[in-house]
Structures are given as structure tokens and as C-alpha cells.
Motif scaffolding. Structure first.
Motif, PDB file in Angstrom:
ATOM      1  N   ASN A  23      46.597  40.783  20.014  1.00 54.59           N
ATOM      2  CA  ASN A  23      45.720  40.819  18.843  1.00 54.59           C
ATOM      3  C   ASN A  23      44.343  40.281  19.246  1.00 54.59           C
ATOM      4  N   THR A  24      43.285  40.957  18.784  1.00 53.02           N
ATOM      5  CA  THR A  24      41.932  40.528  19.141  1.00 53.02           C
ATOM      6  C   THR A  24      41.181  40.058  17.900  1.00 53.02           C
ATOM      7  N   CYS A  25      40.070  39.374  18.132  1.00 54.67           N
ATOM      8  CA  CYS A  25      39.225  38.859  17.047  1.00 54.67           C
ATOM      9  C   CYS A  25      37.787  39.271  17.342  1.00 54.67           C
ATOM     10  N   GLY A  26      37.245  40.150  16.509  1.00 57.46           N
ATOM     11  CA  GLY A  26      35.879  40.614  16.730  1.00 57.46           C
ATOM     12  C   GLY A  26      35.725  41.186  18.128  1.00 57.46           C
ATOM     13  N   PRO A  27      34.653  40.802  18.839  1.00 54.04           N
ATOM     14  CA  PRO A  27      34.418  41.337  20.179  1.00 54.04           C
ATOM     15  C   PRO A  27      35.262  40.658  21.269  1.00 54.04           C
ATOM     16  N   ARG A  28      35.997  39.617  20.911  1.00 57.09           N
ATOM     17  CA  ARG A  28      36.794  38.890  21.903  1.00 57.09           C
ATOM     18  C   ARG A  28      38.011  39.710  22.324  1.00 57.09           C
ATOM     19  N   ASP A  29      38.501  39.453  23.529  1.00 56.65           N
ATOM     20  CA  ASP A  29      39.706  40.148  23.986  1.00 56.65           C
ATOM     21  C   ASP A  29      40.968  39.354  23.668  1.00 56.65           C
ATOM     22  N   THR A  30      40.845  38.323  22.840  1.00 58.04           N
ATOM     23  CA  THR A  30      41.970  37.512  22.407  1.00 58.04           C
ATOM     24  C   THR A  30      41.714  37.070  20.971  1.00 58.04           C
ATOM     25  N   SER A  31      42.636  36.334  20.414  1.00 58.27           N
ATOM     26  CA  SER A  31      42.499  35.788  19.065  1.00 58.27           C
ATOM     27  C   SER A  31      43.357  34.531  18.989  1.00 58.27           C
TER      28      SER A  31
ATOM     29  N   ALA B 198      45.904  34.187  17.130  1.00 59.08           N
ATOM     30  CA  ALA B 198      47.286  34.670  17.124  1.00 59.08           C
ATOM     31  C   ALA B 198      47.756  34.981  18.548  1.00 59.08           C
ATOM     32  N   ASP B 199      46.910  35.636  19.324  1.00 55.59           N
ATOM     33  CA  ASP B 199      47.230  35.945  20.718  1.00 55.59           C
ATOM     34  C   ASP B 199      47.369  34.664  21.536  1.00 55.59           C
ATOM     35  N   GLN B 200      46.517  33.685  21.271  1.00 60.28           N
ATOM     36  CA  GLN B 200      46.603  32.407  21.973  1.00 60.28           C
ATOM     37  C   GLN B 200      47.880  31.663  21.592  1.00 60.28           C
ATOM     38  N   LEU B 201      48.338  31.822  20.350  1.00 54.96           N
ATOM     39  CA  LEU B 201      49.615  31.234  19.949  1.00 54.96           C
ATOM     40  C   LEU B 201      50.743  31.792  20.816  1.00 54.96           C
TER      41      LEU B 201
ATOM     42  N   PRO C 271      43.732  26.304  23.203  1.00 56.52           N
ATOM     43  CA  PRO C 271      43.439  27.731  23.335  1.00 56.52           C
ATOM     44  C   PRO C 271      42.110  27.987  24.040  1.00 56.52           C
ATOM     45  N   ILE C 272      41.997  29.166  24.611  1.00 50.61           N
ATOM     46  CA  ILE C 272      40.820  29.559  25.378  1.00 50.61           C
ATOM     47  C   ILE C 272      40.183  30.779  24.729  1.00 50.61           C
ATOM     48  N   GLY C 273      38.861  30.724  24.524  1.00 54.48           N
ATOM     49  CA  GLY C 273      38.115  31.882  24.054  1.00 54.48           C
ATOM     50  C   GLY C 273      38.182  32.150  22.560  1.00 54.48           C
ATOM     51  N   VAL C 274      38.633  31.150  21.774  1.00 55.06           N
ATOM     52  CA  VAL C 274      38.729  31.314  20.319  1.00 55.06           C
ATOM     53  C   VAL C 274      38.138  30.086  19.621  1.00 55.06           C
TER      54      VAL C 274
END
Length: 83
Positions: A60-68, A70-73, A8-11
Motif C-alpha cells: 500500500n502506498t501513500c501519495g507519491p511515496r512507495d510505502t505507507s 500500513a505497508d510499514q506495519l 517506520p521509514i519514509g512515512v
């Protein structure tokens, strides 16, 4: 059934592993990240189709990120389905 891995990227999680049987998803496992929440996601999506998971978790996002995670899944599943 094929076993797939995705980095995954960004999580926080470092690896997503899952089994894909046609368009059905089984045995989702995350390495790293929020352990309890990610185990719960794996249990909740077990046996679901990629489309059903995508409709629930995509964007779905996580905090300030534009992904999470779950989104990476969802991204991992789309790549697996198309390969």
C-alpha cells in the motif's frame, strides 16, 4: 505475548507498537501520522494473523511515496515474527 516497537521509514508516523502472540497481532498503536486513519487500522487488524494483514496491506502506498504506514506495519510485523 511479546510487546514490540518499530520505527517506520519514509512515512509520517514515528513509531509503531504492537503485541504479538504467536502469529496473531493485538493492540496496534501508531505515534504520529494520520491519527484517525491509523487508529482505524489498529482496530481493523486486531486479532488477525500476520499473514492476513500482510495479504491486505503489503505494498500500500501513500501519495507519491512507495510505502505507507500500513505497508510499514507489515514490515514491522514480519520483523517481529522473525525475531
Amino acid at each position: 505475548m511479546k510487546h514490540l516497537q518499530y520505527k517506520p521509514i519514509g512515512v509520517c508516523s514515528r513509531l509503531i507498537e504492537y503485541d504479538l502472540d504467536g502469529d496473531k497481532v493485538y493492540n496496534v498503536r501508531f505515534t504520529g501520522g494520520c491519527d484517525g486513519n491509523l487508529k482505524a487500522i489498529g482496530k481493523l487488524v486486531d486479532g488477525m494473523t500476520v499473514g492476513d494483514i500482510e495479504s491486505k496491506l503489503s505494498g500500500n502506498t501513500c501519495g507519491p511515496r512507495d510505502t505507507s504506514c500500513a505497508d510499514q506495519l507489515v514490515k514491522a510485523l514480519r520483523i517481529g515474527l522473525e525475531s
